[in-house]
Design an enzyme around this catalytic site. Structure first.
Site, PDB file in Angstrom:
ATOM      1  N   HIS A 183      12.611   1.233  -1.328  1.00 35.18           N
ATOM      2  CA  HIS A 183      11.527   1.020  -0.350  1.00 35.18           C
ATOM      3  C   HIS A 183      12.257   0.729   0.954  1.00 35.18           C
ATOM      4  O   HIS A 183      12.822  -0.342   1.135  1.00 35.18           O
ATOM      5  CB  HIS A 183      10.664  -0.156  -0.816  1.00 35.18           C
ATOM      6  CG  HIS A 183       9.747  -0.728   0.232  1.00 35.18           C
ATOM      7  ND1 HIS A 183       8.381  -0.705   0.107  1.00 35.18           N
ATOM      8  CD2 HIS A 183      10.003  -1.362   1.400  1.00 35.18           C
ATOM      9  CE1 HIS A 183       7.827  -1.303   1.163  1.00 35.18           C
ATOM     10  NE2 HIS A 183       8.795  -1.709   1.960  1.00 35.18           N
ATOM     11  N   HIS A 236       8.057   6.927  -1.001  1.00 37.29           N
ATOM     12  CA  HIS A 236       7.063   7.077   0.074  1.00 37.29           C
ATOM     13  C   HIS A 236       7.622   7.275   1.495  1.00 37.29           C
ATOM     14  O   HIS A 236       7.329   6.511   2.409  1.00 37.29           O
ATOM     15  CB  HIS A 236       6.065   5.912   0.081  1.00 37.29           C
ATOM     16  CG  HIS A 236       6.640   4.527  -0.017  1.00 37.29           C
ATOM     17  ND1 HIS A 236       7.636   4.064   0.800  1.00 37.29           N
ATOM     18  CD2 HIS A 236       6.316   3.501  -0.842  1.00 37.29           C
ATOM     19  CE1 HIS A 236       7.905   2.809   0.475  1.00 37.29           C
ATOM     20  NE2 HIS A 236       7.132   2.437  -0.512  1.00 37.29           N
ATOM     21  N   ASP A 309       1.761   5.871  -4.921  1.00 36.25           N
ATOM     22  CA  ASP A 309       1.895   4.477  -4.461  1.00 36.25           C
ATOM     23  C   ASP A 309       0.543   3.756  -4.633  1.00 36.25           C
ATOM     24  O   ASP A 309       0.119   2.987  -3.767  1.00 36.25           O
ATOM     25  CB  ASP A 309       2.394   4.407  -3.014  1.00 36.25           C
ATOM     26  CG  ASP A 309       2.832   2.992  -2.615  1.00 36.25           C
ATOM     27  OD1 ASP A 309       2.856   2.091  -3.479  1.00 36.25           O
ATOM     28  OD2 ASP A 309       3.145   2.795  -1.419  1.00 36.25           O
TER      29      ASP A 309
HETATM   30 ZN   LIG Z   1       7.020   0.523  -1.212  1.00 35.78          ZN
END
Ligand SMILES: [Zn+2]
Length: 430
Positions: A183, A236, A309
């Site tokens: 992330h 993402h 997500d």
């Molecule tokens: Zn994340």
């Protein structure tokens, strides 16, 4: 024990297959695919389902969901999340570790697996934390967690600020042959931002999260992946710069993969002009130029997977002022319809390629293909989705199976109705 699905458009990217046909399931596995199997001796006595020309494809594989169990089952449970998954055509989900407590121990991993088995809906693959208690200080016992069933490692929700820890994680997982899922967010650059930093945030007087908060960390981790040889999977990705760096890294042969979400190719930061927290997620919705970059990266193979997500939040986490509302949106039920509408119908990519990004390619990223997942090859588990690519769905509360309703697509009418979902030959939806 046997099922013959006939009169369907079979799409299996793993076998470069896209055409009319039928598929035979015997004892939970794909026994045969072909033009007409009704005379096949294996099909004797099978239940027959006429697909009416709908698409039959491998069940979808989501590399990125948050099911909130243990700890926050008022938002979602493993059971309710699994139901949302199969309603959306997903037969395998990989669940992030930022539960309460976090998944940094065999006890939590085993508890998750037993809840998923009890739900009996989709396959559930836990992701373990990179660091103990997700504090970003010491590595978790990744070898033990892998043996217990974890398929990847991530502190998702939190970036790994400590570069030495990230380096050690990539070195260790290289030996374990599992990816580290990053992330990417520099928390100092992100500050107290709650939307993309740019012209729109400036005009609204809102605190922004600059593209550089993501890109600076992508750059660091590509350097670390190059030096360690570890498998870096970037979660993402949302900016033009991130995708350009991944494209270059792949061209140089680095062991890097990445995913994008439907909300990042569907919506831009202009939506925040509505001051609705359903548009608040992390990374934030970016600009039109970033959306174009995501579309190009989907088309040219830079992107390996469409992941949702799926991040459920209760109404009271969202029905507050934008700066303090929770980050995140749900996505399992809307992923296929958005992919069909925005990628396939607008001719960004073909249907076969879209389905590859939802099944075969993500299965390869987390090595689930080694269990036969993500394809309709003979002998593979019969994880299937049957959908009508033209029938419209209406995104309303009844359509959403998740316990939470924090979707920015409320009221949208989209093509792509899931008619049936099977896991190991057992019908779990439709
Ligand atoms: Zn994340």
């Amino acid at each position: 024990m046997s099922l013959l699905v006939k009169n369907v458009r079979l799409v299996d990217p793993a076998q470069n297959l896209d055409g009319p046909g039928s598929l035979l399931v015997v004892e939970g596995v794909v026994a045969a695919i072909g033009a007409d199997l009704e005379g096949d001796p294996l099909a004797a006595g099978a239940d027959i389902l006429d697909g009416g020309g709908a698409v039959l494809a491998p069940g979808f594989v989501d590399l990125h969901v948050h099911f909130r169990e243990p700890g926050q089952t008022r938002k979602e449970s493993i059971e309710s999340g699994s139901r949302a998954a199969v309603a959306g055509g997903f037969t395998s989900v990989c669940a992030m570790a930022n539960t309460k407590p976090v998944n940094d121990s065999v006890a939590i991993t085993e508890m998750m697996l037993s809840r998923a088995e009890k739900a009996g809906l989709c396959r559930y693959f836990p992701i373990g934390t990179v660091s103990r208690e997700m504090k970003g200080e010491e590595l978790a016992d990744m070898g033990t967690l892998k043996a217990a069933g974890c398929v990847a490692f991530s502190d998702d929700g939190m970036p790994i600020a400590n570069s030495a820890l990230m380096r050690r994680a990539l070195e260790y997982t290289r030996w374990l042959e599992v990816p580290v899922v990053a992330h990417e967010e520099d928390r100092d650059l992100a500050g107290k931002g709650y939307m993309h930093e740019g012209a729109v945030s400036a005009s609204l007087g809102c605190l922004g999260i600059p593209a550089a908060a993501e890109e600076a960390m992508v750059a660091r981790d590509l350097v670390l992946a190059e030096h360690t040889g570890g498998h870096l999977h970037l979660a993402h990705l949302s900016t033009k710069g991130s995708l350009r760096m991944v494209r270059e890294a792949k061209a140089r042969g680095l062991n890097v993969t990445c995913e994008v979400t439907p909300h990042h190719f569907a919506l831009s930061d202009r939506e925040l002009m509505k001051f609705d927290s359903d548009y608040k997620m992390n990374p934030p919705l970016r600009t039109e130029a970033d959306i174009q970059a995501v579309l190009e990266a989907l088309a040219d193979g830079t992107v390996d997977a469409i992941a949702t997500d799926h991040a459920p939040h209760a109404w009271d986490d969202k029905e507050v002022e934008l700066p303090i509302a929770a980050f995140g949106v749900i996505g399992l039920e809307t992923a296929l319809p958005l992919t069909l509408e925005l990628l396939v119908n607008r001719k960004v990519i073909s249907l076969a390629r879209a389905l590859a990004l939802l099944s075969w390619k993500p299965a390869q990223v987390f090595h689930l293909d080694r269990q036969g997942l993500g394809s309709l090859r003979s002998g593979a588990p019969a994880d299937l989705v049957l959908f009508d690519p033209e029938a419209k769905v209406q995104v309303d509360r009844a359509f959403i199976q998740s316990k939470s309703y924090n979707t920015p697509f409320k009221g949208w009418s989209l093509p792509g109705k899931v008619l049936g979902t099977w896991v190991g030959g057992k019908r779990v939806w439709g």
